[in-house]
Design a protein around this motif. Structure first.
Motif, PDB file in Angstrom:
ATOM      1  N   ARG A 183       0.656  -1.235   0.017  1.00 54.64           N
ATOM      2  CA  ARG A 183      -0.024  -0.108  -0.125  1.00 54.64           C
ATOM      3  C   ARG A 183       0.939   1.340   0.120  1.00 54.64           C
ATOM      4  O   ARG A 183       0.657   2.184  -0.690  1.00 54.64           O
ATOM      5  CB  ARG A 183      -0.892   0.122   1.237  1.00 54.64           C
ATOM      6  N   VAL A 184       1.948   1.218   0.715  1.00 54.42           N
ATOM      7  CA  VAL A 184       2.926   2.363   0.764  1.00 54.42           C
ATOM      8  C   VAL A 184       3.318   2.627  -0.684  1.00 54.42           C
ATOM      9  O   VAL A 184       3.282   3.585  -1.193  1.00 54.42           O
ATOM     10  CB  VAL A 184       4.114   2.117   1.721  1.00 54.42           C
ATOM     11  N   ARG A 185       3.724   1.495  -1.408  1.00 56.79           N
ATOM     12  CA  ARG A 185       4.227   1.760  -2.913  1.00 56.79           C
ATOM     13  C   ARG A 185       3.209   2.183  -3.612  1.00 56.79           C
ATOM     14  O   ARG A 185       3.085   3.162  -4.581  1.00 56.79           O
ATOM     15  CB  ARG A 185       4.573   0.310  -3.376  1.00 56.79           C
ATOM     16  N   GLU A 186       1.705   2.055  -3.662  1.00 60.83           N
ATOM     17  CA  GLU A 186       0.615   2.373  -4.295  1.00 60.83           C
ATOM     18  C   GLU A 186       0.330   3.853  -3.929  1.00 60.83           C
ATOM     19  O   GLU A 186       0.158   4.458  -4.947  1.00 60.83           O
ATOM     20  CB  GLU A 186      -0.574   1.422  -4.180  1.00 60.83           C
ATOM     21  N   ILE A 187       0.613   4.267  -2.872  1.00 59.81           N
ATOM     22  CA  ILE A 187       0.420   5.585  -2.492  1.00 59.81           C
ATOM     23  C   ILE A 187       1.383   6.459  -2.805  1.00 59.81           C
ATOM     24  O   ILE A 187       1.257   7.643  -3.498  1.00 59.81           O
ATOM     25  CB  ILE A 187       0.244   5.803  -0.769  1.00 59.81           C
ATOM     26  N   ALA A 188       2.579   5.940  -2.864  1.00 59.25           N
ATOM     27  CA  ALA A 188       3.772   6.790  -3.560  1.00 59.25           C
ATOM     28  C   ALA A 188       3.566   6.739  -5.182  1.00 59.25           C
ATOM     29  O   ALA A 188       3.795   7.840  -5.804  1.00 59.25           O
ATOM     30  CB  ALA A 188       5.091   5.837  -3.549  1.00 59.25           C
ATOM     31  N   ARG A 189       3.135   5.670  -5.814  1.00 59.64           N
ATOM     32  CA  ARG A 189       2.788   6.031  -7.118  1.00 59.64           C
ATOM     33  C   ARG A 189       1.687   6.724  -7.516  1.00 59.64           C
ATOM     34  O   ARG A 189       1.834   7.764  -8.468  1.00 59.64           O
ATOM     35  CB  ARG A 189       2.249   4.625  -7.877  1.00 59.64           C
ATOM     36  N   MET A 190       0.682   6.852  -6.636  1.00 58.46           N
ATOM     37  CA  MET A 190      -0.130   7.938  -6.654  1.00 58.46           C
ATOM     38  C   MET A 190       0.220   9.427  -6.448  1.00 58.46           C
ATOM     39  O   MET A 190      -0.414  10.483  -7.322  1.00 58.46           O
ATOM     40  CB  MET A 190      -1.444   7.876  -5.704  1.00 58.46           C
ATOM     41  N   LEU A 191       1.366   9.593  -5.588  1.00 56.36           N
ATOM     42  CA  LEU A 191       1.760  10.803  -5.383  1.00 56.36           C
ATOM     43  C   LEU A 191       2.901  11.399  -6.498  1.00 56.36           C
ATOM     44  O   LEU A 191       2.629  12.656  -6.883  1.00 56.36           O
ATOM     45  CB  LEU A 191       2.877  10.639  -4.127  1.00 56.36           C
ATOM     46  N   SER A 192       3.623  10.465  -6.853  1.00 63.34           N
ATOM     47  CA  SER A 192       4.503  11.031  -8.092  1.00 63.34           C
ATOM     48  C   SER A 192       4.717  10.112  -9.445  1.00 63.34           C
ATOM     49  O   SER A 192       5.612  10.400 -10.022  1.00 63.34           O
ATOM     50  CB  SER A 192       5.768  11.306  -7.116  1.00 63.34           C
ATOM     51  N   GLY A 193       4.055   9.056  -9.164  1.00 61.54           N
ATOM     52  CA  GLY A 193       4.079   8.158 -10.129  1.00 61.54           C
ATOM     53  C   GLY A 193       5.410   7.307 -10.315  1.00 61.54           C
ATOM     54  O   GLY A 193       5.764   6.580 -11.428  1.00 61.54           O
TER      55      GLY A 193
END
Length: 566
Positions: free
Chosen positions: A536-546
């Motif tokens: 989930r941390v990685r998915e939020i990171a993707r949503m933040l900056s791609g």
């Protein structure tokens, strides 16, 4: 509350099984991954659109099923009325669409219609998509939102029925008030038709009997010739040779032969029987020949009668197959209409009195509804304003504006929903005048107004699950944070499912589901799976900056920690 969802061969999803929890769940994924497909499959399950284009390419049917935990008495009452039992307060819904275009649905294993599915699922889930957000642009929908908030939906429905009765009675009176000349002409036409039919003194089946008689008389010479020939065959001419003389010879010879050989006795008996039967037939034909008398006057009378009946059938017997039965049916309806027109004055007076009573009832009911709307509109305006302030629209003024429809002091002009014109007005900036919401609100403002509506209406709504499809359109930054915080609080009362592309909303969620599209050879599919922990941390990171850089991952983890997502 939605607990489980199983999807098979729906659009790009080949197979997916999801378990849902209480609280706030977000659905995320890259643009084009198919996030809306998941909501589309749920909408399909609940009775929404069913089309062959929803079936995954290369397969013959799509299937979606879901398990729901029942939380309101309306759902239990619906099941009881339809003879369907739940199991431990849970019910399974299942729906299939086949490549033939035919769809099937079940509730608790019992086959149901689409209408039944829509009716029952309305107690379970409320899906809000951008199409519904656009309803705020339609002034006609504003009345519906206010009536839901005021809890007067059933009262307004009853008013609509009463109002429809009044409209119908007024229409009937208008038709009765057409000029008297037309009415009198119609009465003359009906009276003439009744008299013409009565003068004919029609008997049941008379036309069929006359047609048979006319056919016989018109062919008299041919018929007479045929009978003469038949009799000649039976009796023969003066020189003999007829059937009966020959049979008489056999009748005398065969008994003599049978006296010599007893085996011929059965044949002798049959011959004797045949002779007497044919002799009897010949006598009938001779008698028939004696009755044949050509009567041209009788033929003319039959033809005249047939012409009269056919004329009546053509005028009053209907199409495409006119009949005497239809003529008599027309006479009956004409008599009834004539009686109604004859009692015109009495009927009109009674109808006018009935309309006067209905007008008073409609006016009183409309006044009562309007009073309740006024009281609710003030509370609704303040409630929406309060929520909008929390969603970053601090200086916004929101008003539910009521204006009375035009009319005079005696008979208020009403519509099917009452005497009020209702419209939402908004001023998003200090000092700006209140203007129609549909004219000035941006997409982001509309999203927040709709969320405010859903929030205040959900308190009175027993539906346990609210679904928001990209309600974050047109917003970001602090507003998105406020939106996420608001939805998390709303999730303390309802199960919330929300598609979002904003990390600042997703971090507030109690649960997160990722939708991911992939290509395997020549096949494209969408995968759906929950993300927890570092995923989930990685998915939020993707949503933040791609990307999943160390800075993005650190930022994502801190946001999840700060806003309660971990």
């Amino acid at each position: 509350m939605l607990e489980e969802l199983d999807i098979k061969n729906f659009a790009l999803i080949d197979s997916a099984h999801l378990e849902f929890e209480k609280g706030f769940t977000v659905l995320s994924g890259e643009t084009g991954a198919g996030k809306s497909i998941l909501i589309g499959s749920l909408a399909f399950l609940l009775g929404g659109k069913a089309g062959v284009e929803q079936i995954r390419s290369g397969t013959t049917e799509a299937q979606v099923s879901g398990v729901f935990f029942l939380e309101n008495k309306e759902a239990f009452e619906w099941l009881s009325e339809h003879g369907i039992e739940s199991e431990e307060n849970r019910i399974l819904l299942r729906r299939i669409i086949r490549d033939s275009g035919k769809s099937s649905a079940w509730i608790g294993g019992v086959p149901v219609t689409k209408a039944d599915l829509l009716s029952f699922s309305s107690f379970l889930v409320d899906i809000h998509g951008q199409h519904e957000q656009q309803s705020l642009m339609k002034v006609s929908e504003h009345r519906r939102y206010l009536d839901i908030y005021a809890d007067i939906v059933e009262e307004v429905q009853a008013f609509t029925v009463l109002y429809s009765r009044l409209v119908e009675k007024r229409r009937l009176l208008d038709s009765m008030n057409t000029n008297d000349t037309e009415r009198n002409n119609r009465m003359e036409i009906l009276s003439f038709a009744i008299g013409e039919i009565d003068d004919a003194k029609i008997k049941d089946g008379e036309d069929a009997e006359l047609e048979a008689e006319e056919k016989k008389l018109s062919s008299f010479e041919k018929l007479y010739s045929d009978i003469e020939e038949v009799n000649a065959v039976f009796d023969g001419d003066e020189g003999g040779g007829g059937v009966l003389p020959l049979l008489r010879r056999l009748k005398s010879v065969v008994p003599h032969a049978s006296s010599l050989d007893s085996s011929l006795e059965p044949l002798d008996g049959r011959l004797q029987s045949a002779f007497y039967e044919i002799d009897d037939i010949a006598q009938e034909f001779r008698h028939y020949a004696q009755t044949l008398v050509f009567d041209p006057e009788h033929l003319a009378a039959v033809q005249d009668r047939l012409e009269l009946l056919n004329r009546l059938k053509k005028k009053y017997g209907g199409n495409p197959n006119p009949s005497l039965e239809a003529v008599m049916a027309y006479r009956k309806s004409a008599e009834e209409e004539l009686a109604r027109l004859g009692g015109f004055s009495e009927d009109r007076s009674a109808l006018q009195q009935e309309i006067a009573v209905l007008e008073k009832q409609v006016y009183a009911s409309a006044r009562q509804i309007s009073s309740k709307r006024k009281a609710a509109s003030e509370k609704m305006s303040l409630a929406v304003e309060e929520i909008l302030k929390k969603l970053g629209m601090k200086n916004t003024v929101f008003r539910v504006n009521l204006a009375e429809k035009s009319g005079d002091s005696m008979v208020q002009k009403c519509g099917p929903y009452g005497m009020d014109d209702i419209e939402f007005l908004i001023s998003a900036n200090p000092g700006s005048p209140l203007l129609p919401l549909a004219r000035i609100a941006s997409g982001g403002e509309l999203s927040r107004v709709m969320l405010a509506m859903k929030t205040i209406l959900s308190a009175a709504d027993t539906v346990g699950t609210l679904v928001f499809d990209e309600i974050d359109t047109g917003i970001g930054g602090e507003i998105a944070v406020a939106l996420g915080d608001h939805m998390k609080k709303l999730a303390s009362q309802k199960q919330i499912l929300c598609i979002t592309h904003l990390a600042s909303i997703a971090v507030y969620a109690d649960n997160q589901i990722k939708i991911q599209k992939g290509v395997d050879g020549s096949s494209t599919s969408t995968k759906v799976f929950p993300v927890t922990g570092q995923d989930r941390v990685r998915e939020i990171a993707r949503m933040l900056s791609g990307d999943e850089s160390s800075a993005s991952l650190e930022h994502a983890a801190s946001m999840l920690q700060k806003y309660g997502g971990l």
